[in-house]
Design an enzyme around this catalytic site. Sequence first.
Site, short mmCIF file in Angstrom:
data_model
loop_
_atom_site.label_atom_id
_atom_site.label_comp_id
_atom_site.label_asym_id
_atom_site.label_seq_id
_atom_site.Cartn_x
_atom_site.Cartn_y
_atom_site.Cartn_z
N ASP A 1 -2.36 1.92 -4.44
CA ASP A 1 -3.60 2.26 -3.75
C ASP A 1 -4.65 1.18 -3.98
O ASP A 1 -4.55 0.39 -4.94
CB ASP A 1 -4.14 3.60 -4.23
CG ASP A 1 -3.26 4.76 -3.81
OD1 ASP A 1 -2.58 4.64 -2.77
OD2 ASP A 1 -3.23 5.78 -4.53
N HIS B 1 0.82 -1.23 0.00
CA HIS B 1 0.00 0.00 0.00
C HIS B 1 0.85 1.27 0.00
O HIS B 1 0.33 2.37 -0.15
CB HIS B 1 -0.92 0.01 1.23
CG HIS B 1 -2.23 0.69 0.98
ND1 HIS B 1 -2.41 1.64 0.01
CD2 HIS B 1 -3.43 0.56 1.59
CE1 HIS B 1 -3.66 2.07 0.04
NE2 HIS B 1 -4.31 1.43 0.99
#
Length: 560
Positions: A537, A533
């Site tokens: 995204d 992450h």
Amino acid sequence: MPTDVVMPQMGESIFEGTITKWLKQPGDKVERDEPLFEISTDKVDAEIPSPTAGTLQEIKVQAGATVQINTVVAVIGDGAAGASPAPKQEAPKAPVASAQSDGTPAKVEPPKTEEAPKAAQSGSSGGGTDVVMPQMGESIFEGTITKWLKNVGDKVERDEPLFEISTDKVDAEIPSPVSGTLSEIKVQAGQTVQINTVVAVVGGGAAAAPAPAPAATPAAKAAPAAAASGPQEPVYADAHKPSTLPEYREGERLRSSPLVRKIAKDKQVDLQQVSGTGSSGRITKEDILGFLSKGGAPAQAPAAQTAPAPSRPAASAPASAAHTPRPGTLEPMSKMRAIIARRMVESKQTSAHVHTCFKVDMTRIVKLREKEKNKYEQRNGVKLTYMPFITRAAITALKKFPVVNASVEGDAVRYHANINIGIAVALDWGLIVPVIKGTEEKNFLGIARSIVDLADRARNKKLKPDEVAEGTFTITNSGIFGEQFGTPIIAQPQSAILGIGGLFKEPAVITSEDGSDSIAIRNVQRFTLGFDHRIIDGADAGKFMSEFKKTLENWTEDIG
């Protein structure tokens, strides 16, 4: 200038290799990248190419011997085959294991780069050979001596383990570059020094001169730190000792790797006494090491076997993860398990792991495969499996969303020019991830052939070292064991991994063109994307998986 040839590292969990055959002899000319010798490990059999062109001057390790990675096994020179003393003494430069460390080096003694070869010839102690702190890889500049396996005055054979070193990534035993008497220990256990620092001298001086030598006493061998930091494997100091056991014949029912049979021969172990925990009862390296660690009796062991050789104390012998543990006991991890544990924790601490799971209707793919698989194999000589469909769909999605094929480098993102996909292959004795490189340039048939080829060679130990490196994206198929889906850990420094769940028939609601709904039996499979992450995204991961799903459910590509 002579060039050292070293035992290569065949993967992160491999620490040693057995030379099975020399393809050249001293005096032979050899070209760069021409096969020089063959090696065998628990996972791979491979031909090792020459690092340079020249004449093979010296073979330092004979066929049949097992040595640690980065041990010098031969010397290649520019001129005639007659080996001069100078190239022989280059060995101290690299009898090491690969690792990584980034601390500030302790200034115990400055590194000796220019002087090391000279000292190796004449010795800094009246003709002795300097033993230096070896380099543990291109980015490594220091190492910590955790234990001396010999005391001053002890006799030592060439390639016999002399001391142990430790870094942030790996612990290793360092062999002596020459035979002789350990005349001086310059750096005591517990100290961290820069690479190429002289840490000891073998031969040349009076053996009893230095007082600090007893620092590596038997008491140190039993210290808890030794069990934690030392390589938890038996030492094979005399690889050429004749065995009193018969050679294990290929026709016997016992299933084991060449390395297991080598350990059994060296340690005088009858493999009939060892219980195999691998597939179909295969005896793994962990099985035989566990057998030895639990006091497994050697068969017809010669008297010399009981001599106090620098072998691993019982307290630090490996407890094989494959063996059934004894309730109520505390057993140290094997070297392989410890490194796997470290790598997994490092990955979880490095990447911000997030997982997203998509359910994919594979009915179209299943029907296509059933219709084409027999003709496909006859036409192309390769079986039609589901993996090339899945891999091609991943490639399509990776092309559209290159961030999923990227890596983090400091505060920057490396967008890789190629899509190199690692595909996990389950073996009888473990797991390996060969890499298909440049997949963006391959069609369906090329991917299918690469998958089968790499899997077959992985199972037959024929992979080359560079075929298990440089992956940019990984696919792992744990669904073959029946799971619905998993949450795999990312292989560093990659940023994503695709987990394949099981293929099941399930009822599904089907909407026709006129809008009416009905229930039908469909072939359904779940795929999980584990992603970092920090740079990927949730929206990017969702778009990637949507493209992946669409490609499989609406398959149109020619399969060849």
